[in-house]
Design a protein around this motif. Structure first.
Motif, PDB file in Angstrom:
ATOM      1  N   GLY A 279       0.785  -1.229   0.000  1.00 51.61           N
ATOM      2  CA  GLY A 279       0.000   0.000   0.000  1.00 51.61           C
ATOM      3  C   GLY A 279       0.812   1.271   0.000  1.00 51.61           C
ATOM      4  N   GLN A 280       2.126   1.168  -0.151  1.00 54.52           N
ATOM      5  CA  GLN A 280       3.003   2.326   0.010  1.00 54.52           C
ATOM      6  C   GLN A 280       3.059   3.229  -1.223  1.00 54.52           C
ATOM      7  OE1 GLN A 280       6.860   1.136   1.356  1.00 54.52           O
ATOM      8  NE2 GLN A 280       7.634   3.195   1.489  1.00 54.52           N
ATOM      9  N   PHE A 281       2.878   2.659  -2.415  1.00 55.03           N
ATOM     10  CA  PHE A 281       3.012   3.436  -3.650  1.00 55.03           C
ATOM     11  C   PHE A 281       1.662   4.039  -4.021  1.00 55.03           C
ATOM     12  CE2 PHE A 281       6.851   0.994  -5.611  1.00 55.03           C
ATOM     13  CZ  PHE A 281       7.596   1.298  -4.486  1.00 55.03           C
ATOM     14  N   SER A 282       1.497   5.333  -3.777  1.00 52.65           N
ATOM     15  CA  SER A 282       0.215   6.004  -4.021  1.00 52.65           C
ATOM     16  C   SER A 282      -0.268   5.789  -5.451  1.00 52.65           C
ATOM     17  CB  SER A 282       0.349   7.505  -3.753  1.00 52.65           C
ATOM     18  OG  SER A 282       0.932   7.750  -2.505  1.00 52.65           O
ATOM     19  N   ASN A 283       0.630   5.997  -6.409  1.00 58.00           N
ATOM     20  CA  ASN A 283       0.366   5.808  -7.828  1.00 58.00           C
ATOM     21  C   ASN A 283       1.657   5.315  -8.458  1.00 58.00           C
ATOM     22  OD1 ASN A 283      -2.382   7.472  -8.051  1.00 58.00           O
ATOM     23  ND2 ASN A 283      -0.918   8.719  -6.902  1.00 58.00           N
ATOM     24  N   VAL A 284       1.549   4.590  -9.574  1.00 58.20           N
ATOM     25  CA  VAL A 284       2.727   3.997 -10.190  1.00 58.20           C
ATOM     26  C   VAL A 284       2.763   4.308 -11.678  1.00 58.20           C
ATOM     27  CG1 VAL A 284       3.819   1.805 -10.846  1.00 58.20           C
ATOM     28  CG2 VAL A 284       2.970   2.138  -8.513  1.00 58.20           C
TER      29      VAL A 284
ATOM     30  N   GLU B  87       3.221 -11.746 -12.849  1.00 53.44           N
ATOM     31  CA  GLU B  87       3.667 -11.777 -11.456  1.00 53.44           C
ATOM     32  C   GLU B  87       4.136 -10.399 -11.007  1.00 53.44           C
ATOM     33  OE1 GLU B  87       7.583 -13.702  -9.802  1.00 53.44           O
ATOM     34  OE2 GLU B  87       6.052 -15.270  -9.938  1.00 53.44           O
ATOM     35  N   PHE B  88       4.834  -9.682 -11.888  1.00 56.13           N
ATOM     36  CA  PHE B  88       5.328  -8.332 -11.596  1.00 56.13           C
ATOM     37  C   PHE B  88       4.164  -7.380 -11.334  1.00 56.13           C
ATOM     38  CE2 PHE B  88       6.799  -4.142 -13.165  1.00 56.13           C
ATOM     39  CZ  PHE B  88       7.888  -3.942 -12.331  1.00 56.13           C
ATOM     40  N   LEU B  89       3.131  -7.433 -12.179  1.00 55.01           N
ATOM     41  CA  LEU B  89       1.975  -6.561 -12.005  1.00 55.01           C
ATOM     42  C   LEU B  89       1.239  -6.870 -10.709  1.00 55.01           C
ATOM     43  CD1 LEU B  89       0.576  -6.462 -15.656  1.00 55.01           C
ATOM     44  CD2 LEU B  89       1.628  -4.561 -14.400  1.00 55.01           C
ATOM     45  N   ALA B  90       1.140  -8.142 -10.380  1.00 59.24           N
ATOM     46  CA  ALA B  90       0.474  -8.520  -9.130  1.00 59.24           C
ATOM     47  C   ALA B  90       1.248  -7.985  -7.922  1.00 59.24           C
ATOM     48  CB  ALA B  90       0.334 -10.041  -9.052  1.00 59.24           C
ATOM     49  N   TYR B  91       2.583  -8.003  -8.017  1.00 59.77           N
ATOM     50  CA  TYR B  91       3.398  -7.485  -6.909  1.00 59.77           C
ATOM     51  C   TYR B  91       3.229  -5.968  -6.777  1.00 59.77           C
ATOM     52  CZ  TYR B  91       7.425  -6.371  -4.018  1.00 59.77           C
ATOM     53  OH  TYR B  91       8.229  -5.891  -3.015  1.00 59.77           O
ATOM     54  N   ILE B  92       3.221  -5.271  -7.900  1.00 59.65           N
ATOM     55  CA  ILE B  92       3.009  -3.825  -7.851  1.00 59.65           C
ATOM     56  C   ILE B  92       1.640  -3.507  -7.244  1.00 59.65           C
ATOM     57  CG2 ILE B  92       2.672  -1.752  -9.242  1.00 59.65           C
ATOM     58  CD1 ILE B  92       4.796  -2.742 -11.121  1.00 59.65           C
TER      59      ILE B  92
END
Length: 282
Positions: free
Chosen positions: A128-133, A147-152
């Motif tokens: 929950g730390q990245f407000s927007n990516v 897998e990368f998108l799920a982690y983000i």
């Protein structure tokens, strides 16, 4: 620092990162990431002159104006900071995250205020730390993109916005993709499906770089298929990104300007050499 990333860290932040004399925050124990593009090309110099970098930066900025973030934008795989700098100049709060030391330092020297040198999976970022990516021409470099998108998505709060751009259409595959370390090119349908499966809902999608489809196919894809295209060099990269002034250059710029105006007016396109998507974490 004014960015919420640095203002809201838990007490173990200093255990995870250290601020170096060059102004970059380094994840402790970070090992430099050697990117495949090692032909000596001065990409930071090319980015300043390139029609390709200029167009994508203004396009991303315009779409982000239409789909505003709440809080900071964390650009993952920020490279030399070209997009981060463009967004920062528009008043957005940016944290550039880049695992290659040389590029992270260049981004800082370029003027990006907040630069972290790290791979996101090795730095102890909190859910929950990245407000927007923002991930701009990064996803195609990832072996397991789902897998990368799920982690983000885990790193984002509900409602946070994802801004994502990737190269389009496997028919446009060429040696350039091999040299750049791409695993795939995308269709909007495929990219949208992967984002939805990762926990995002689509808000906007478009193709862009429409004028480049035919030149890429004729000058890159077919010669690569027939084994006629040589290895990329600094000189060839400069020629591709900074064509000589003339009728063709003027026509290209006119077509890209028209494409940009279409996006300004809220439109989207059904074909192009790249994809751009805005999605919200749900």
């Amino acid at each position: 620092m004014t960015t919420d990333f640095f203002k809201t860290q838990s007490g173990n932040f200093s255990d995870l990162f250290e601020l170096a004399e060059d102004g970059v925050w380094y994840a402790k124990g970070h090992e430099d990431f050697a990117f495949l593009e090692d032909d000596g090309t001065d990409w930071s110099n090319i980015e300043e002159k390139s029609f390709w970098y200029r167009h994508r930066a203004r396009l991303f900025t315009e779409v982000i104006k239409q789909y505003q973030p709440t809080g900071s934008i964390y650009e993952i795989g920020a490279g030399n900071g070209a997009v981060s700098m463009a967004l920062q100049n528009e008043g957005y709060d940016i944290v550039a995250i880049e695992p290659t030391v040389q590029w992270a330092v260049t981004a800082k020297h370029r003027g990006v205020k907040n630069v972290i040198c790290s791979k996101i999976e090795n730095a102890g970022f909190e859910d929950g730390q990245f407000s927007n990516v923002g991930i701009f021409d990064v996803l195609e470099h990832i072996p397991n993109d789902a897998e990368f998108l799920a982690y983000i998505r885990k790193l984002m709060p509900v409602g946070g916005r994802m801004y994502c751009a990737v190269p389009a259409h496997n028919i446009l595959w060429s040696n350039e993709d091999d040299y750049a370390g791409h695993y795939r090119r995308y269709s909007l349908k495929d990219l949208s499906r992967k984002l939805e499966n990762a926990g995002f809902v689509l808000e906007y999608k478009t193709y862009f770089f429409r004028p480049l489809i035919i030149p890429i196919f004729l000058l890159r894809s077919i010669p690569s298929l027939w084994g006629l295209r040589g290895q990329r060099t600094s000189a060839s990269s400069e020629r591709d990104h900074c064509p000589s002034e003339g009728i063709i250059s003027k026509l290209l710029n006119k077509l890209l300007d028209d494409e940009f105006l279409g996006v300004v007016n809220g439109g989207g396109y059904k074909f192009g050499a790249s994809c751009l998507v805005v999605a919200r974490a749900c």
